[in-house]
Scaffold this motif. Structure first.
Motif, PDB file in Angstrom:
ATOM      1  N   SER A 120      -4.344   1.818 -10.934  1.00 34.77           N
ATOM      2  CA  SER A 120      -3.604   2.995 -11.387  1.00 34.77           C
ATOM      3  C   SER A 120      -2.098   2.750 -11.486  1.00 34.77           C
ATOM      4  N   GLN A 127     -19.434   4.421  -9.711  1.00 32.11           N
ATOM      5  CA  GLN A 127     -18.439   4.573  -8.641  1.00 32.11           C
ATOM      6  C   GLN A 127     -17.575   3.314  -8.534  1.00 32.11           C
ATOM      7  N   GLY A 128     -18.169   2.150  -8.692  1.00 34.85           N
ATOM      8  CA  GLY A 128     -17.413   0.898  -8.663  1.00 34.85           C
ATOM      9  C   GLY A 128     -16.401   0.830  -9.803  1.00 34.85           C
ATOM     10  N   TRP A 129     -16.806   1.294 -10.980  1.00 38.43           N
ATOM     11  CA  TRP A 129     -15.912   1.324 -12.144  1.00 38.43           C
ATOM     12  C   TRP A 129     -14.731   2.251 -11.872  1.00 38.43           C
ATOM     13  N   LYS A 130     -15.012   3.436 -11.305  1.00 37.12           N
ATOM     14  CA  LYS A 130     -13.935   4.383 -10.979  1.00 37.12           C
ATOM     15  C   LYS A 130     -13.012   3.830  -9.899  1.00 37.12           C
ATOM     16  N   TRP A 131     -13.597   3.155  -8.912  1.00 36.10           N
ATOM     17  CA  TRP A 131     -12.801   2.560  -7.839  1.00 36.10           C
ATOM     18  C   TRP A 131     -11.855   1.504  -8.406  1.00 36.10           C
ATOM     19  N   ARG A 132     -12.363   0.681  -9.329  1.00 36.10           N
ATOM     20  CA  ARG A 132     -11.526  -0.349  -9.955  1.00 36.10           C
ATOM     21  C   ARG A 132     -10.381   0.306 -10.735  1.00 36.10           C
ATOM     22  N   THR A 161      -8.998   3.152 -10.061  1.00 40.99           N
ATOM     23  CA  THR A 161      -8.057   3.668  -9.067  1.00 40.99           C
ATOM     24  C   THR A 161      -7.167   2.550  -8.536  1.00 40.99           C
ATOM     25  N   LEU A 162      -7.750   1.392  -8.284  1.00 38.74           N
ATOM     26  CA  LEU A 162      -6.960   0.255  -7.803  1.00 38.74           C
ATOM     27  C   LEU A 162      -5.924  -0.189  -8.837  1.00 38.74           C
TER      28      LEU A 162
END
Length: 193
Positions: free
Chosen positions: A57, A47-52, A54-55
C-alpha cells in the motif's frame, strides 16, 4: 432334483436379485464437503491477494497519461501479464491493479509509455522513469519460450518495477527493446551533463 439343476436354479435366483442401491446421503455429503473445501481454498487465496496488496500500500498511485503525449513512436496490442519487483520475477505486485492480467494497448511516445487496459486500470510511465527494456522468458505466473516476453523496467516512487507484456506479433518485441533502451540512454546522457 439333481445337484446340477439345483445349482442352476440358485444361480438364476441370484441373477434376479436387484442391484445394490446407491447411498445418496453419503454421496451428497462427499460432494458438499468437496465444494466447501474448494470454497475454503479460494477464500484463502483471495485473502492472500488482499494481504499482498495491503503490504504494498505504500506504492504511490499510478500516473495517468498526459492529454498531449505527442506522436506515437511505436504501438502494440497484446497482453499485460503483470508486474514484479525489478530483478525478482516471482515477487508479484498487486497494488493499484498491477497484478491484474488483461489485454493491453501500448503506445510509446516522447513523453513515455502509455498502457491502456480494458477492464483494468490504465497507467502511464513517464519517459524519465523508464529504466530499460529486455526480452525475457517469464514473469510471476507466466513462463514463455526464451525471448517471448517484453519486460519493461521502470521507476515508481522508490521502487523499480518490471512489467511484462506479450505482443500479438512477437516479432515486434525487438523494436520495442531498442526504442525504449535508446530513450533511456538519451535521458541518462542528458542528466549526466
Amino acid at each position: 432334483m439333481t445337484p446340477f439343476i439345483h445349482l442352476a436354479a440358485e444361480a438364476a435366483a441370484a441373477e434376479r436379485k436387484s442391484a445394490e442401491v446407491t447411498d445418496w446421503a453419503a454421496r451428497i455429503g462427499w460432494v458438499v464437503g468437496l465444494l466447501l473445501f474448494i470454497a475454503l481454498v479460494y477464500w484463502l487465496m483471495r485473502q492472500g491477494w488482499k494481504w499482498r496488496a495491503t503490504l504494498q500500500s505504500d506504492l504511490p498511485e499510478l500516473p495517468t497519461a498526459p492529454e498531449a503525449s505527442g506522436e506515437a513512436k511505436l504501438s502494440m496490442s497484446g497482453r499485460y501479464h503483470g508486474s514484479t519487483t525489478a530483478g525478482q520475477w516471482l515477487d508479484r505486485i498487486v497494488a493499484h491493479g498491477l497484478g491484474t492480467r488483461s489485454r493491453a494497448e501500448l503506445t510509446l511516445t516522447d513523453a513515455g509509455l502509455e498502457v491502456v487496459r480494458p477492464g483494468a486500470a490504465d497507467f502511464f510511465v513517464p519517459a524519465g522513469q523508464l529504466r530499460e527494456a529486455r526480452l525475457d522468458k517469464g514473469i510471476a505466473g507466466k513462463v514463455l519460450a526464451e525471448g517471448g516476453l517484453l519486460v519493461v523496467t521502470w521507476q515508481h516512487g522508490d521502487k523499480q518495477i518490471d512489467s511484462g507484456f506479450r505482443s500479438d506479433r512477437a516479432a515486434e518485441h525487438t523494436a520495442w527493446v531498442e526504442a525504449i533502451n535508446s530513450m533511456t540512454s538519451i535521458s541518462t546522457e542528458g542528466t549526466a551533463r
